[in-house]
Scaffold this active site. Sequence first.
Site, PDB file in Angstrom:
ATOM      1  N   GLU A 181       0.835  -1.181  -0.101  1.00 51.84           N
ATOM      2  CA  GLU A 181       0.032   0.105   0.100  1.00 51.84           C
ATOM      3  C   GLU A 181       0.816   1.301   0.006  1.00 51.84           C
ATOM      4  O   GLU A 181       0.353   2.332   0.254  1.00 51.84           O
ATOM      5  CB  GLU A 181      -0.944   0.022   1.265  1.00 51.84           C
ATOM      6  CG  GLU A 181      -1.815  -1.205   1.401  1.00 51.84           C
ATOM      7  CD  GLU A 181      -2.957  -1.285   2.368  1.00 51.84           C
ATOM      8  OE1 GLU A 181      -3.008  -0.470   3.242  1.00 51.84           O
ATOM      9  OE2 GLU A 181      -3.784  -2.132   2.193  1.00 51.84           O
ATOM     10  N   ARG A 185       2.242   2.186   4.591  1.00 51.11           N
ATOM     11  CA  ARG A 185       1.943   3.467   3.357  1.00 51.11           C
ATOM     12  C   ARG A 185       3.023   4.385   3.285  1.00 51.11           C
ATOM     13  O   ARG A 185       2.802   4.976   2.506  1.00 51.11           O
ATOM     14  CB  ARG A 185       0.587   3.823   3.668  1.00 51.11           C
ATOM     15  CG  ARG A 185      -0.678   2.753   3.979  1.00 51.11           C
ATOM     16  CD  ARG A 185      -1.905   3.472   4.053  1.00 51.11           C
ATOM     17  NE  ARG A 185      -2.959   2.127   4.249  1.00 51.11           N
ATOM     18  CZ  ARG A 185      -3.291   2.020   5.422  1.00 51.11           C
ATOM     19  NH1 ARG A 185      -2.661   2.740   6.490  1.00 51.11           N
ATOM     20  NH2 ARG A 185      -3.967   0.907   5.683  1.00 51.11           N
ATOM     21  N   GLU A 200     -10.829  -1.734  15.601  1.00 52.25           N
ATOM     22  CA  GLU A 200     -11.409  -3.040  15.814  1.00 52.25           C
ATOM     23  C   GLU A 200     -10.956  -3.663  17.255  1.00 52.25           C
ATOM     24  O   GLU A 200     -11.442  -4.846  17.336  1.00 52.25           O
ATOM     25  CB  GLU A 200     -11.059  -3.770  14.652  1.00 52.25           C
ATOM     26  CG  GLU A 200     -12.142  -3.571  13.354  1.00 52.25           C
ATOM     27  CD  GLU A 200     -11.715  -2.162  12.904  1.00 52.25           C
ATOM     28  OE1 GLU A 200     -10.611  -1.877  12.556  1.00 52.25           O
ATOM     29  OE2 GLU A 200     -12.970  -1.585  12.564  1.00 52.25           O
ATOM     30  N   ASN A 243     -14.099   4.479  12.936  1.00 51.19           N
ATOM     31  CA  ASN A 243     -15.031   3.974  13.525  1.00 51.19           C
ATOM     32  C   ASN A 243     -15.100   3.842  15.134  1.00 51.19           C
ATOM     33  O   ASN A 243     -14.048   3.551  15.690  1.00 51.19           O
ATOM     34  CB  ASN A 243     -15.532   2.664  13.029  1.00 51.19           C
ATOM     35  CG  ASN A 243     -14.607   1.580  13.187  1.00 51.19           C
ATOM     36  OD1 ASN A 243     -13.745   1.713  12.372  1.00 51.19           O
ATOM     37  ND2 ASN A 243     -14.573   0.721  14.199  1.00 51.19           N
ATOM     38  N   ASP A 260     -19.722   0.363  10.841  1.00 48.36           N
ATOM     39  CA  ASP A 260     -18.061   0.007  10.373  1.00 48.36           C
ATOM     40  C   ASP A 260     -18.098   1.053   9.185  1.00 48.36           C
ATOM     41  O   ASP A 260     -16.951   0.921   8.573  1.00 48.36           O
ATOM     42  CB  ASP A 260     -17.397  -1.250  10.177  1.00 48.36           C
ATOM     43  CG  ASP A 260     -15.830  -1.103   9.971  1.00 48.36           C
ATOM     44  OD1 ASP A 260     -15.291  -0.137  10.594  1.00 48.36           O
ATOM     45  OD2 ASP A 260     -15.342  -1.975   9.394  1.00 48.36           O
ATOM     46  N   LYS A 281     -16.888   6.332   3.305  1.00 52.51           N
ATOM     47  CA  LYS A 281     -17.126   4.981   2.904  1.00 52.51           C
ATOM     48  C   LYS A 281     -18.853   5.061   2.589  1.00 52.51           C
ATOM     49  O   LYS A 281     -19.113   3.876   2.115  1.00 52.51           O
ATOM     50  CB  LYS A 281     -17.048   4.197   4.503  1.00 52.51           C
ATOM     51  CG  LYS A 281     -15.743   3.382   4.417  1.00 52.51           C
ATOM     52  CD  LYS A 281     -15.791   2.627   5.383  1.00 52.51           C
ATOM     53  CE  LYS A 281     -14.410   1.759   5.857  1.00 52.51           C
ATOM     54  NZ  LYS A 281     -14.483   0.926   6.808  1.00 52.51           N
TER      55      LYS A 281
END
Lengths: 573, 191
Positions: A101, A151, A213, A300, A343, A371
């Site tokens: 990435e 990244r 998460e 989130n 999410d 999103k």
Amino acid sequence: MQVPSPRFHWIAALLLAFAAAPSAAQEIQGQGGRGPAMIIKAPDVSQQMLDNADKQSVNWLHTNGGYSQHRYYPGSQINTTNVKRLRPVYLFQTEVKESMETAPIVVDGIMYMTTAFNHVYALDATTGQEFWHYKHNMGPITTFCCGPNNRGVAIEGGRLYMGTLDAKLVALDAKTGQKLWETQIADPEKGYSETMAPTVVGGKVLIGTNGGEYGIRGFVKAFDSRDGKALWTFYTIPDKGHEGVWAENDATGRNMKRDIPAEKDALAKNSDFYQTLGGGVWMNPAVDLASRTIFFVVGNPSPDLYGAVRPGDNLYTDSMVAVDLDTGQYKWHSQYIAHDVWDLDAVSPPILVDAKDASGKMVPAVIHGGKTGHVYVHDRATGKLIRYSEAMIPQENMWVLPTATGARMLPGANGGVEWSPMAFSPKTRMAYALNLHQPMTYHVEAGQYPGGKLWLGGAFKVIEGEKQWGRLAAVNVDTGKLAWKFDTAQPLIGGALATGGDLVFYGEGNGLFRALDARNGKLLWEFNCGAGANAMPVSYSVKGKQYVAMGCGGNTQLDFKRGNTLAVFALPD
Amino acid sequence: MTARLLFLLALLATVPAAAQDQEAVRAKAQVCAACHGPDGNAVSPEYPNLAGQTWRYLYVQLKDFNEGRRSNPLMSPMAANLSREDMMALANFYAAQPLKPSAFKVDETKAKAGKAKADETLCTMCHLGGFMGQNEIPRVAGQNYEYIVLQLKAFKARTRTNDAGTMTSVAQTLNDTDIENLGNYLTGLRP
């Protein structure tokens, strides 16, 4: 510590005993047997160079091109008329075949790229010849949800900065690859990790965290670029007031079906969950040098799908936030989804542009690709939402609440626009957004904080037999209208790059690296690099020749074919 | 231990400590061997193989037994007195042991149906392609059939909840046939 198996313990012991050299030496590999390939002149990137990075077409100095994060390369040597002749110049193969990435940084013909598991390579940007290779000495505990990604690095002076999967910030000597210092950002056993490239400005290294998460408490921190000393921390979850205004609607005015009386009852019983409320910041902030403000989006809340244990709006999750660059003091926030149970975090990095406000006047703005499938345009001074674009992908059943057996809603939990940074062209005044269409059902399941383990509070499932696809959408930031769209066979994840040659470069999971006409979305060129082209493309020039580079290593989250190649292209001489 | 190795150990100052650690772990692991086998390959298929498991999964499961998030009449008392270092050392010890193929006879038709169910359920988003696990997410490739079935049923019945609901949620969408099929598929992913 990794304990070797008993059969091998004496071998390991021998290795331990004889490898007495300083650990730094083990972390760097040179060209082994192929003669000296060294960086002769160390790069020295001044703050002025960093400030003006997006106004020149020689170096690529920031992950997203500049502090405004346009991912726009002004040069036009490669353009709509000649891009069909674009050819690979070299394919650089790394040691790590995993999700890629990275956005390479290029300065004075030297390229710095990273791989999964925090390797860094320094290369000759015109030939791919390797100068050095740094392997981070990973701690025993790493916690990350969606692949061992990285990244990229940030650069300032002659130093590179990288966040690591074991939640450290390391500084490297850009000439030699030697580690200069490292500092622990947070505890990886609680779910903190780093995959984003840091942003460096005025002697400060800015970095957020993953972990939404895992029940972390998100933040953005600033460290002194000279020694790694912590300067300030902005927590994305305030210890008081995270319940917000009890918003009934999302930012676009749609009702979110919240049971607010029940949430208020629950909050009265327990408001002490801010330490595990999530809110990661896992992509770069934009920096407004004039007002000395940084703008970032917050991920989130934790747990993702089970909202009963976290009543309230869960500020500042799923929001754009502005804070003071020098102190980390709060300036404003604007929340997209209060009390998110899907999410649908805010993650694609903000872009600073000027845009027309409601009265048609051009004002400084900051935009974000959600999103949700909307591009949101905010007034930069106040955060007020000026407009949101029409939906870039299908939406359906918003905002149906997750159930035990699963409720269908579009977009799925990956978006819309995932972490994928958009590009913005000042010539077309369009934002270019990589979208996914993945129909999913959302499932909720009660679950208490599991002590640093994955804490979804349910599950997402794709719907059997339903087609998934992707779409590159060009959005006019002054009107919110889609100027054009280009549909792809697979969901899109990775970065976009716009250029002064009126091109948009992006990649697909099937390996296709493509160039479209930025004005109308016409496909002009493609090259299949053999593994998922899911990194962030960049462009630069050396001795008057323009190059385009793209990492092709696939993607863990969408399970696109893994590889280990950085592909670099130019026009034939 | 050979005389030559002893000589090397005497020579190299850093070695005895490492070797002693290894011996200490083996001693601690002896109590585990009654069910999990001396090398982490379980003596009976209702117990999990620990060999080849991700060390982080083993560590967090021990920690969950230790701190009461997971309970089992056999395991809870075993984990009650372990220190953090013990748990890390045991987890590393078993993770480094090679997993042996299961004796279970896989029904290929059921395994094929199990794979289809696994694809639909997005299992590999966490367990990774090949079901080799990552971090605290376990490797389930080549695990014992009986143990897999027992755990999926325990998640579905909410008698095992220490994963905070992810697997419970997934398991609610599985019927007994799905669980059998998944067991066949996963056990059949042999080392």
